[in-house]
Design a protein around this motif. Structure first.
Motif, PDB file in Angstrom:
ATOM      1  N   TRP A 125       0.829  -1.210   0.000  1.00 54.77           N
ATOM      2  CA  TRP A 125       0.000   0.000   0.000  1.00 54.77           C
ATOM      3  C   TRP A 125       0.861   1.257   0.000  1.00 54.77           C
ATOM      4  O   TRP A 125       0.489   2.272  -0.558  1.00 54.77           O
ATOM      5  CB  TRP A 125      -0.905   0.029   1.231  1.00 54.77           C
ATOM      6  CG  TRP A 125      -1.922  -1.055   1.297  1.00 54.77           C
ATOM      7  CD1 TRP A 125      -3.158  -1.068   0.702  1.00 54.77           C
ATOM      8  CD2 TRP A 125      -1.813  -2.301   2.005  1.00 54.77           C
ATOM      9  NE1 TRP A 125      -3.817  -2.237   0.999  1.00 54.77           N
ATOM     10  CE2 TRP A 125      -3.023  -3.009   1.800  1.00 54.77           C
ATOM     11  CE3 TRP A 125      -0.818  -2.870   2.795  1.00 54.77           C
ATOM     12  CZ2 TRP A 125      -3.250  -4.263   2.357  1.00 54.77           C
ATOM     13  CZ3 TRP A 125      -1.036  -4.120   3.350  1.00 54.77           C
ATOM     14  CH2 TRP A 125      -2.240  -4.802   3.121  1.00 54.77           C
ATOM     15  N   ILE A 126       2.021   1.178   0.663  1.00 52.97           N
ATOM     16  CA  ILE A 126       2.899   2.336   0.838  1.00 52.97           C
ATOM     17  C   ILE A 126       4.164   2.136   0.026  1.00 52.97           C
ATOM     18  O   ILE A 126       4.813   1.090   0.123  1.00 52.97           O
ATOM     19  CB  ILE A 126       3.286   2.528   2.321  1.00 52.97           C
ATOM     20  CG1 ILE A 126       2.037   2.552   3.204  1.00 52.97           C
ATOM     21  CG2 ILE A 126       4.101   3.792   2.502  1.00 52.97           C
ATOM     22  CD1 ILE A 126       1.059   3.648   2.885  1.00 52.97           C
ATOM     23  N   THR A 127       4.519   3.110  -0.798  1.00 56.06           N
ATOM     24  CA  THR A 127       5.753   3.044  -1.570  1.00 56.06           C
ATOM     25  C   THR A 127       6.778   4.005  -0.955  1.00 56.06           C
ATOM     26  O   THR A 127       6.414   5.037  -0.389  1.00 56.06           O
ATOM     27  CB  THR A 127       5.513   3.428  -3.037  1.00 56.06           C
ATOM     28  OG1 THR A 127       4.917   4.732  -3.093  1.00 56.06           O
ATOM     29  CG2 THR A 127       4.590   2.420  -3.709  1.00 56.06           C
ATOM     30  N   PRO A 128       8.065   3.663  -1.050  1.00 57.19           N
ATOM     31  CA  PRO A 128       9.089   4.521  -0.436  1.00 57.19           C
ATOM     32  C   PRO A 128       9.282   5.822  -1.204  1.00 57.19           C
ATOM     33  O   PRO A 128       9.117   5.877  -2.426  1.00 57.19           O
ATOM     34  CB  PRO A 128      10.345   3.649  -0.488  1.00 57.19           C
ATOM     35  CG  PRO A 128      10.099   2.678  -1.592  1.00 57.19           C
ATOM     36  CD  PRO A 128       8.622   2.436  -1.619  1.00 57.19           C
ATOM     37  N   SER A 129       9.626   6.860  -0.468  1.00 56.18           N
ATOM     38  CA  SER A 129       9.915   8.161  -1.073  1.00 56.18           C
ATOM     39  C   SER A 129      10.787   8.947  -0.109  1.00 56.18           C
ATOM     40  O   SER A 129      10.669   8.793   1.117  1.00 56.18           O
ATOM     41  CB  SER A 129       8.619   8.935  -1.349  1.00 56.18           C
ATOM     42  OG  SER A 129       8.896  10.219  -1.883  1.00 56.18           O
ATOM     43  N   SER A 130      11.651   9.786  -0.631  1.00 61.77           N
ATOM     44  CA  SER A 130      12.530  10.609   0.203  1.00 61.77           C
ATOM     45  C   SER A 130      12.925  11.859  -0.576  1.00 61.77           C
ATOM     46  O   SER A 130      13.636  11.771  -1.562  1.00 61.77           O
ATOM     47  CB  SER A 130      13.779   9.826   0.629  1.00 61.77           C
ATOM     48  OG  SER A 130      14.424   9.264  -0.502  1.00 61.77           O
ATOM     49  N   ARG A 131      12.427  13.010  -0.106  1.00 60.38           N
ATOM     50  CA  ARG A 131      12.792  14.250  -0.789  1.00 60.38           C
ATOM     51  C   ARG A 131      12.523  15.461   0.119  1.00 60.38           C
ATOM     52  O   ARG A 131      11.548  15.492   0.868  1.00 60.38           O
ATOM     53  CB  ARG A 131      12.028  14.418  -2.097  1.00 60.38           C
ATOM     54  CG  ARG A 131      10.516  14.344  -1.986  1.00 60.38           C
ATOM     55  CD  ARG A 131       9.863  14.546  -3.350  1.00 60.38           C
ATOM     56  NE  ARG A 131       8.431  14.438  -3.282  1.00 60.38           N
ATOM     57  CZ  ARG A 131       7.749  13.313  -3.488  1.00 60.38           C
ATOM     58  NH1 ARG A 131       8.415  12.202  -3.756  1.00 60.38           N
ATOM     59  NH2 ARG A 131       6.435  13.293  -3.418  1.00 60.38           N
ATOM     60  N   GLY A 132      13.411  16.410   0.050  1.00 57.66           N
ATOM     61  CA  GLY A 132      13.176  17.699   0.655  1.00 57.66           C
ATOM     62  C   GLY A 132      13.283  17.747   2.169  1.00 57.66           C
ATOM     63  O   GLY A 132      14.009  16.987   2.803  1.00 57.66           O
ATOM     64  N   THR A 133      12.513  18.664   2.733  1.00 60.45           N
ATOM     65  CA  THR A 133      12.590  19.000   4.143  1.00 60.45           C
ATOM     66  C   THR A 133      11.658  18.124   4.984  1.00 60.45           C
ATOM     67  O   THR A 133      11.065  17.161   4.489  1.00 60.45           O
ATOM     68  CB  THR A 133      12.240  20.481   4.345  1.00 60.45           C
ATOM     69  OG1 THR A 133      10.950  20.733   3.757  1.00 60.45           O
ATOM     70  CG2 THR A 133      13.280  21.380   3.684  1.00 60.45           C
ATOM     71  N   THR A 134      11.529  18.486   6.277  1.00 62.24           N
ATOM     72  CA  THR A 134      10.784  17.669   7.244  1.00 62.24           C
ATOM     73  C   THR A 134       9.698  18.515   7.922  1.00 62.24           C
ATOM     74  O   THR A 134       9.877  18.987   9.047  1.00 62.24           O
ATOM     75  CB  THR A 134      11.740  17.102   8.313  1.00 62.24           C
ATOM     76  OG1 THR A 134      12.886  16.533   7.679  1.00 62.24           O
ATOM     77  CG2 THR A 134      11.044  16.051   9.169  1.00 62.24           C
ATOM     78  N   PRO A 135       8.554  18.735   7.270  1.00 67.56           N
ATOM     79  CA  PRO A 135       7.503  19.569   7.869  1.00 67.56           C
ATOM     80  C   PRO A 135       6.698  18.808   8.929  1.00 67.56           C
ATOM     81  O   PRO A 135       5.490  18.616   8.815  1.00 67.56           O
ATOM     82  CB  PRO A 135       6.646  19.946   6.660  1.00 67.56           C
ATOM     83  CG  PRO A 135       6.773  18.786   5.737  1.00 67.56           C
ATOM     84  CD  PRO A 135       8.196  18.294   5.907  1.00 67.56           C
ATOM     85  N   MET A 136       7.386  18.385   9.986  1.00 67.87           N
ATOM     86  CA  MET A 136       6.752  17.579  11.021  1.00 67.87           C
ATOM     87  C   MET A 136       5.676  18.365  11.769  1.00 67.87           C
ATOM     88  O   MET A 136       4.626  17.818  12.119  1.00 67.87           O
ATOM     89  CB  MET A 136       7.802  17.064  12.000  1.00 67.87           C
ATOM     90  CG  MET A 136       7.268  16.054  13.015  1.00 67.87           C
ATOM     91  SD  MET A 136       8.499  15.641  14.282  1.00 67.87           S
ATOM     92  CE  MET A 136       9.841  14.992  13.282  1.00 67.87           C
ATOM     93  N   TYR A 137       5.931  19.656  12.011  1.00 70.13           N
ATOM     94  CA  TYR A 137       4.944  20.456  12.731  1.00 70.13           C
ATOM     95  C   TYR A 137       3.642  20.549  11.938  1.00 70.13           C
ATOM     96  O   TYR A 137       2.551  20.379  12.500  1.00 70.13           O
ATOM     97  CB  TYR A 137       5.505  21.841  13.002  1.00 70.13           C
ATOM     98  CG  TYR A 137       4.523  22.764  13.711  1.00 70.13           C
ATOM     99  CD1 TYR A 137       4.185  22.552  15.042  1.00 70.13           C
ATOM    100  CD2 TYR A 137       3.936  23.823  13.036  1.00 70.13           C
ATOM    101  CE1 TYR A 137       3.283  23.376  15.696  1.00 70.13           C
ATOM    102  CE2 TYR A 137       3.033  24.659  13.678  1.00 70.13           C
ATOM    103  CZ  TYR A 137       2.709  24.425  15.002  1.00 70.13           C
ATOM    104  OH  TYR A 137       1.801  25.242  15.641  1.00 70.13           O
ATOM    105  N   GLU A 138       3.754  20.799  10.633  1.00 74.80           N
ATOM    106  CA  GLU A 138       2.554  20.836   9.791  1.00 74.80           C
ATOM    107  C   GLU A 138       1.819  19.497   9.837  1.00 74.80           C
ATOM    108  O   GLU A 138       0.581  19.444   9.919  1.00 74.80           O
ATOM    109  CB  GLU A 138       2.934  21.179   8.347  1.00 74.80           C
ATOM    110  CG  GLU A 138       1.744  21.224   7.391  1.00 74.80           C
ATOM    111  CD  GLU A 138       2.149  21.420   5.942  1.00 74.80           C
ATOM    112  OE1 GLU A 138       1.258  21.329   5.073  1.00 74.80           O
ATOM    113  OE2 GLU A 138       3.348  21.655   5.671  1.00 74.80           O
ATOM    114  N   ALA A 139       2.569  18.390   9.799  1.00 73.57           N
ATOM    115  CA  ALA A 139       1.950  17.063   9.847  1.00 73.57           C
ATOM    116  C   ALA A 139       1.249  16.838  11.184  1.00 73.57           C
ATOM    117  O   ALA A 139       0.138  16.292  11.237  1.00 73.57           O
ATOM    118  CB  ALA A 139       3.005  15.987   9.605  1.00 73.57           C
ATOM    119  N   LEU A 140       1.882  17.278  12.272  1.00 77.53           N
ATOM    120  CA  LEU A 140       1.274  17.109  13.588  1.00 77.53           C
ATOM    121  C   LEU A 140       0.007  17.955  13.719  1.00 77.53           C
ATOM    122  O   LEU A 140      -0.972  17.523  14.338  1.00 77.53           O
ATOM    123  CB  LEU A 140       2.273  17.476  14.676  1.00 77.53           C
ATOM    124  CG  LEU A 140       3.425  16.479  14.868  1.00 77.53           C
ATOM    125  CD1 LEU A 140       4.532  17.099  15.725  1.00 77.53           C
ATOM    126  CD2 LEU A 140       2.932  15.186  15.508  1.00 77.53           C
TER     127      LEU A 140
END
Length: 292
Positions: A125-140
């Motif tokens: 269901w989930i495919t790997p991806s890695s790019r850019g910054t880490t908007p953890m606050y927005e995600a939270l």
């Protein structure tokens, strides 16, 4: 509190947050292979989803014991990884999808104690991806909206509260430490009549020899943890006493509660242990958890 059995009338929710920033392209050893962290985490996430489907399967089909959300965050923003239209997906809908299959390597321990590697076919269901910054606050902040909305629905008023996992390998690029503490406090404050949201943070090791901190006590984090480990400790939920014995089995007989739901510099094996421990003791339908 935290005693409501999980049934079709009283389902619960699982939210899996996945850091997909550029640093997740760094490689580690997982199941005998050297692969990017993003690929290893995707395999673990797919295994978790498959386990939830198995736990919801009965002779009459897959029962809707769980709503599931998987949220990815990277340089392109925050998005649902299960549906472009909905954040939460019922477990029966997830099971019914035509899902790509892929071959993955799993490690099994024989009765003799010998560990062996096997290639198996598993849903993806989930495919790997890695790019850019880490908007953890927005995600939270997005997770806060989701769990508050889920808990506010009349059908969920008496349900076991949602469980949130955040898997990351670095620090937030869009929020300071106090903002992160505050939004996680608001997430944990969202509640049903059965209790507040559980929040578990898992920081993946960036170095093979990094010292891990697993389900720590306050003293462990104060004496052995880094600044960031202390931040994750503050952002995470206390683990329920019903899990103390299982956590001691994982940490060692000398471990003394109370424990906190976070891991710092965790290996992939420790990540799987954290997810499995939480799933086994929380996601079993019709079995209540007694927490004083």
């Amino acid at each position: 509190m935290y005693s409501q059995p999980i049934t079709r009338l009283h389902r619960t929710a699982f939210v899996l947050m996945i850091d997909r920033s550029g640093s997740m392209a760094e490689e580690l050893v997982f199941c005998g292979r050297r692969i990017p962290k993003a690929e290893a985490v995707a395999e673990v996430a797919n295994g978790l989803l498959f386990e939830l489907i198995q736990r919801a399967t009965r002779t009459d089909g897959v029962r809707d014991y769980y709503d599931i959300a998987v949220i990815g965050y990277d340089g392109d923003g925050v998005r649902s990884l299960l549906s472009p239209e909905h954040w939460f997906v019922p477990v029966s809908e997830l099971a019914a999808r035509e899902t790509p299959q892929r071959t993955v390597t799993v490690e099994r321990t024989l009765p003799s104690g010998e560990r062996t590697l096997h290639d198996v076919t598993a849903p993806c269901w989930i495919t790997p991806s890695s790019r850019g910054t880490t908007p953890m606050y927005e995600a939270l902040c997005r997770v806060q909206e989701l769990v508050e909305g889920w808990c506010a629905r009349p059908a969920h008023a008496d349900s076991f509260p949602p469980v949130v996992f955040n898997i990351t390998d670095g620090e937030s690029s869009d929020g300071d430490e106090q903002e992160l503490r505050d939004v996680c406090r608001r997430i944990r404050r969202a509640a049903t009549a059965d209790g507040g949201v559980f929040m578990i943070h898992v920081h993946i090791a960036t170095a093979p020899d990094a010292q891990s901190v697993l389900f720590p006590t306050e003293e462990e984090v104060r004496t052995n943890g880094s600044r960031y480990a202390r931040l994750l400790y503050d952002c995470s939920s206390p683990m329920p006493p019903a899990l103390d014995e299982a956590i001691r089995d994982l940490k060692g007989p000398g471990a003394r509660p109370p424990f906190r739901g976070m891991s710092f510099n965790a290996s992939m094996a420790e990540l799987i242990s954290v997810l499995n421990l939480s799933l086994i003791h929380i996601s079993e339908p019709t079995r209540p958890i007694s927490i004083s």
